[in-house]
Write a protein that holds these residues in place. Structure first.
Motif, PDB file in Angstrom:
ATOM      1  N   GLU A   1       0.829  -1.197   0.000  1.00 22.23           N
ATOM      2  CA  GLU A   1       0.000   0.000   0.000  1.00 22.23           C
ATOM      3  C   GLU A   1       0.873   1.260   0.000  1.00 22.23           C
ATOM      4  O   GLU A   1       1.722   1.432   0.881  1.00 22.23           O
ATOM      5  N   GLU A   2       0.651   2.130  -0.981  1.00 24.41           N
ATOM      6  CA  GLU A   2       1.471   3.339  -1.103  1.00 24.41           C
ATOM      7  C   GLU A   2       1.358   4.247   0.115  1.00 24.41           C
ATOM      8  O   GLU A   2       2.330   4.877   0.522  1.00 24.41           O
ATOM      9  N   ASP A   3       0.163   4.323   0.696  1.00 22.50           N
ATOM     10  CA  ASP A   3      -0.031   5.215   1.840  1.00 22.50           C
ATOM     11  C   ASP A   3       0.225   4.528   3.181  1.00 22.50           C
ATOM     12  O   ASP A   3       0.077   5.137   4.241  1.00 22.50           O
ATOM     13  N   GLY A   4       0.599   3.227   3.125  1.00 20.99           N
ATOM     14  CA  GLY A   4       0.932   2.517   4.352  1.00 20.99           C
ATOM     15  C   GLY A   4      -0.242   1.927   5.101  1.00 20.99           C
ATOM     16  O   GLY A   4      -0.087   1.440   6.227  1.00 20.99           O
ATOM     17  N   TRP A   5      -1.447   1.940   4.461  1.00 21.94           N
ATOM     18  CA  TRP A   5      -2.641   1.454   5.149  1.00 21.94           C
ATOM     19  C   TRP A   5      -3.449   0.499   4.281  1.00 21.94           C
ATOM     20  O   TRP A   5      -3.712   0.783   3.108  1.00 21.94           O
TER      21      TRP A   5
ATOM     22  N   HIS B   1     -13.805   4.028   6.518  1.00 24.67           N
ATOM     23  CA  HIS B   1     -12.545   3.894   7.239  1.00 24.67           C
ATOM     24  C   HIS B   1     -12.067   5.227   7.788  1.00 24.67           C
ATOM     25  O   HIS B   1     -10.908   5.399   8.130  1.00 24.67           O
ATOM     26  N   ALA B   2     -12.988   6.183   7.875  1.00 27.05           N
ATOM     27  CA  ALA B   2     -12.621   7.493   8.408  1.00 27.05           C
ATOM     28  C   ALA B   2     -13.317   7.726   9.741  1.00 27.05           C
ATOM     29  O   ALA B   2     -12.689   7.809  10.781  1.00 27.05           O
ATOM     30  N   GLY B   3     -14.634   7.817   9.719  1.00 29.94           N
ATOM     31  CA  GLY B   3     -15.389   8.001  10.971  1.00 29.94           C
ATOM     32  C   GLY B   3     -15.413   9.442  11.416  1.00 29.94           C
ATOM     33  O   GLY B   3     -14.656  10.289  10.956  1.00 29.94           O
ATOM     34  N   GLY B   4     -16.309   9.752  12.342  1.00 25.59           N
ATOM     35  CA  GLY B   4     -16.440  11.109  12.845  1.00 25.59           C
ATOM     36  C   GLY B   4     -17.512  11.160  13.901  1.00 25.59           C
ATOM     37  O   GLY B   4     -18.142  10.166  14.210  1.00 25.59           O
ATOM     38  N   SER B   5     -17.750  12.342  14.457  1.00 26.49           N
ATOM     39  CA  SER B   5     -18.706  12.436  15.552  1.00 26.49           C
ATOM     40  C   SER B   5     -19.912  13.298  15.227  1.00 26.49           C
ATOM     41  O   SER B   5     -20.928  13.229  15.897  1.00 26.49           O
ATOM     42  N   SER B   6     -19.826  14.151  14.209  1.00 28.29           N
ATOM     43  CA  SER B   6     -20.931  15.061  13.916  1.00 28.29           C
ATOM     44  C   SER B   6     -21.085  15.231  12.418  1.00 28.29           C
ATOM     45  O   SER B   6     -20.110  15.492  11.713  1.00 28.29           O
ATOM     46  N   ARG B   7     -22.322  15.086  11.937  1.00 27.37           N
ATOM     47  CA  ARG B   7     -22.551  15.213  10.497  1.00 27.37           C
ATOM     48  C   ARG B   7     -22.451  16.666  10.048  1.00 27.37           C
ATOM     49  O   ARG B   7     -22.008  16.943   8.948  1.00 27.37           O
ATOM     50  N   GLY B   8     -22.914  17.575  10.856  1.00 26.15           N
ATOM     51  CA  GLY B   8     -22.748  18.981  10.529  1.00 26.15           C
ATOM     52  C   GLY B   8     -23.826  19.577   9.668  1.00 26.15           C
ATOM     53  O   GLY B   8     -23.851  20.773   9.441  1.00 26.15           O
ATOM     54  N   ASP B   9     -24.797  18.776   9.169  1.00 25.63           N
ATOM     55  CA  ASP B   9     -25.901  19.349   8.419  1.00 25.63           C
ATOM     56  C   ASP B   9     -27.198  19.100   9.177  1.00 25.63           C
ATOM     57  O   ASP B   9     -27.199  18.569  10.273  1.00 25.63           O
TER      58      ASP B   9
ATOM     59  N   PRO C   1      -5.437   9.858   6.179  1.00 26.25           N
ATOM     60  CA  PRO C   1      -5.995   9.421   4.893  1.00 26.25           C
ATOM     61  C   PRO C   1      -5.529  10.288   3.741  1.00 26.25           C
ATOM     62  O   PRO C   1      -5.392  11.504   3.874  1.00 26.25           O
ATOM     63  N   ARG C   2      -5.291   9.644   2.617  1.00 26.39           N
ATOM     64  CA  ARG C   2      -4.935  10.381   1.413  1.00 26.39           C
ATOM     65  C   ARG C   2      -6.204  10.929   0.773  1.00 26.39           C
ATOM     66  O   ARG C   2      -7.174  10.191   0.568  1.00 26.39           O
ATOM     67  N   VAL C   3      -6.215  12.214   0.471  1.00 26.25           N
ATOM     68  CA  VAL C   3      -7.399  12.840  -0.130  1.00 26.25           C
ATOM     69  C   VAL C   3      -7.376  12.606  -1.634  1.00 26.25           C
ATOM     70  O   VAL C   3      -6.542  13.143  -2.351  1.00 26.25           O
ATOM     71  N   ASN C   4      -8.290  11.778  -2.092  1.00 23.29           N
ATOM     72  CA  ASN C   4      -8.437  11.497  -3.519  1.00 23.29           C
ATOM     73  C   ASN C   4      -9.908  11.678  -3.865  1.00 23.29           C
ATOM     74  O   ASN C   4     -10.766  10.941  -3.389  1.00 23.29           O
ATOM     75  N   THR C   5     -10.202  12.671  -4.667  1.00 24.91           N
ATOM     76  CA  THR C   5     -11.595  13.014  -4.970  1.00 24.91           C
ATOM     77  C   THR C   5     -12.146  12.240  -6.170  1.00 24.91           C
ATOM     78  O   THR C   5     -13.278  12.478  -6.595  1.00 24.91           O
ATOM     79  N   ASN C   6     -11.365  11.315  -6.695  1.00 27.48           N
ATOM     80  CA  ASN C   6     -11.837  10.502  -7.817  1.00 27.48           C
ATOM     81  C   ASN C   6     -12.914   9.534  -7.324  1.00 27.48           C
ATOM     82  O   ASN C   6     -12.720   8.825  -6.335  1.00 27.48           O
ATOM     83  N   GLY C   7     -14.032   9.499  -7.997  1.00 25.00           N
ATOM     84  CA  GLY C   7     -15.115   8.611  -7.597  1.00 25.00           C
ATOM     85  C   GLY C   7     -15.235   7.350  -8.430  1.00 25.00           C
ATOM     86  O   GLY C   7     -16.129   6.533  -8.213  1.00 25.00           O
ATOM     87  N   HIS C   8     -14.324   7.176  -9.378  1.00 26.39           N
ATOM     88  CA  HIS C   8     -14.397   6.030 -10.298  1.00 26.39           C
ATOM     89  C   HIS C   8     -12.989   5.512 -10.561  1.00 26.39           C
ATOM     90  O   HIS C   8     -12.108   6.253 -10.996  1.00 26.39           O
ATOM     91  N   PHE C   9     -12.765   4.230 -10.279  1.00 24.00           N
ATOM     92  CA  PHE C   9     -11.464   3.610 -10.487  1.00 24.00           C
ATOM     93  C   PHE C   9     -11.621   2.402 -11.399  1.00 24.00           C
ATOM     94  O   PHE C   9     -12.626   1.684 -11.348  1.00 24.00           O
ATOM     95  N   VAL C  10     -10.624   2.167 -12.254  1.00 27.46           N
ATOM     96  CA  VAL C  10     -10.662   1.079 -13.223  1.00 27.46           C
ATOM     97  C   VAL C  10      -9.956  -0.145 -12.651  1.00 27.46           C
ATOM     98  O   VAL C  10      -8.845  -0.048 -12.124  1.00 27.46           O
TER      99      VAL C  10
ATOM    100  N   CYS D   1     -18.493   5.771   0.603  1.00 31.20           N
ATOM    101  CA  CYS D   1     -17.865   7.098   0.638  1.00 31.20           C
ATOM    102  C   CYS D   1     -16.388   6.977   0.313  1.00 31.20           C
ATOM    103  O   CYS D   1     -15.836   5.875   0.241  1.00 31.20           O
ATOM    104  N   ARG D   2     -15.761   8.119   0.105  1.00 30.70           N
ATOM    105  CA  ARG D   2     -14.322   8.153  -0.132  1.00 30.70           C
ATOM    106  C   ARG D   2     -13.567   7.823   1.155  1.00 30.70           C
ATOM    107  O   ARG D   2     -14.123   7.928   2.244  1.00 30.70           O
ATOM    108  N   SER D   3     -12.300   7.468   1.027  1.00 26.98           N
ATOM    109  CA  SER D   3     -11.536   6.956   2.167  1.00 26.98           C
ATOM    110  C   SER D   3     -11.386   7.976   3.293  1.00 26.98           C
ATOM    111  O   SER D   3     -11.252   7.599   4.459  1.00 26.98           O
TER     112      SER D   3
END
Length: 296
Positions: free
Chosen positions: A115-119, A173-181, A207-216, A232-234
């Motif tokens: 894994e390039e990002d170590g995870w 694989h991120a998680g959080g405590s408040s949706r904010g909306d 986490p590495r920020v990658n906004t691509n929503g489609h991978f081949v 969702c994204r990573s």
């Protein structure tokens, strides 16, 4: 006369053989966990993954899928691995296979160095602990992406070029405590996954920020096509949504809604409909569906 009848019977059997060999079976393995806290040693919070399984199972059965459901206390690492191995063995050429996981996810410190990002990414069975403890729990019950992709690759080979594998992971694989909306006053917030990594070395997850929503995904000439849908994204959190008094994973809910009018098939048309529905839900403005596929 008897000899002629015998010859005709053999001829009929030989003619029918190619069709029986190519007969398509639809198979589904659905794993969903709600009651994590019943195993308090693991430290995971309760969510509503089992609701997703009940919702989708009915729809898949209406599309003639043979459905295997594994929920809550049944969903141990051993049981899930057993079901995946059994699924691999049962698949035949031309089959359509659907695998679904609704539960927690967690970043897992990479052991293999691939894994390039170590995870690595991992899904969390009922008996996987949230934190590393040397000599007590060192990650054996986490299901890592490397292990899962090994099963996926075998299934694709088993079903061959005319077969199809769809995988849905309604976790994060991120998680959080408040949706904010905005949420309704009686609506609680349930998040699937955690930003606290499983790390023997104590490494912090970035986490590495990658906004691509489609991978081949590459495909060989002997494999069936594959489609992997993720909620969702990573780097984002996956928030459950409340519908008709029950909580569901958003990806599961909108896949089920889409499959009321679309057949689950090797096509991106129904995938785009799922994406459209998720993008249109104001509760999900901070998460984006991701899909990986060999389909074109």
């Amino acid at each position: 006369m008897q000899r002629i009848f015998h010859i005709l019977l053999i001829a009929f059997a030989l003619c029918a053989l190619p069709f029986s060999m190519e007969a398509q079976t639809k198979r589904a393995l659905l794993v969903g966990i709600s009651n994590y806290s019943a195993n308090s040693a693991t430290q995971w919070t309760d969510i509503h993954g089992a609701n997703d399984v009940e919702l989708i199972a009915s729809t898949l059965k209406s599309q003639k899928f043979k459905v295997t459901k594994v929920t809550d206390k049944q969903s141990t690492a051993k049981r899930i691995r057993k079901e995946l191995s059994s699924l691999v063995k049962s698949c035949r050429k031309g089959d359509v296979v659907y695998i679904h996981f609704s539960g927690h996810g967690q970043p897992f410190e990479d052991k293999s160095g691939d894994e390039e990002d170590g995870w690595d990414e991992s899904i969390i069975p009922y008996d996987a602990h949230k934190t590393y403890s040397k000599g007590k729990y060192e990650g054996a019950n986490h299901l890592l992406d490397d292990e899962l992709y090994g099963h996926f690759d075998k299934i694709r080979r088993q079903v061959g070029q005319k077969g199809f594998l769809c995988v849905v992971i309604d976790a994060c694989h991120a998680g959080g405590s408040s949706r904010g909306d905005e949420v309704e006053e009686d609506e609680e917030i349930f998040v699937r996954g955690t930003k606290d990594a499983f790390s023997p070395s104590g490494k912090k997850y970035r986490p590495r920020v990658n906004t691509n929503g489609h991978f081949v995904i590459k495909s060989s000439g002997v494999q069936g096509d594959i489609l992997i849908l993720e909620a969702c994204r990573s780097y984002q959190s996956n928030y459950e949504i409340k519908q008709n008094g029950k909580y569901y994973g958003p990806l599961s809910y909108y896949i089920n809604k889409t499959l009321q009018t679309f057949q689950l098939a090797p096509s991106l048309q129904w995938v785009q409909e799922v994406k459209r529905l998720m993008d249109g839900d104001r509760r999900l403005t901070r998460q984006n569906m991701v899909y990986e596929t060999s389909l074109k």
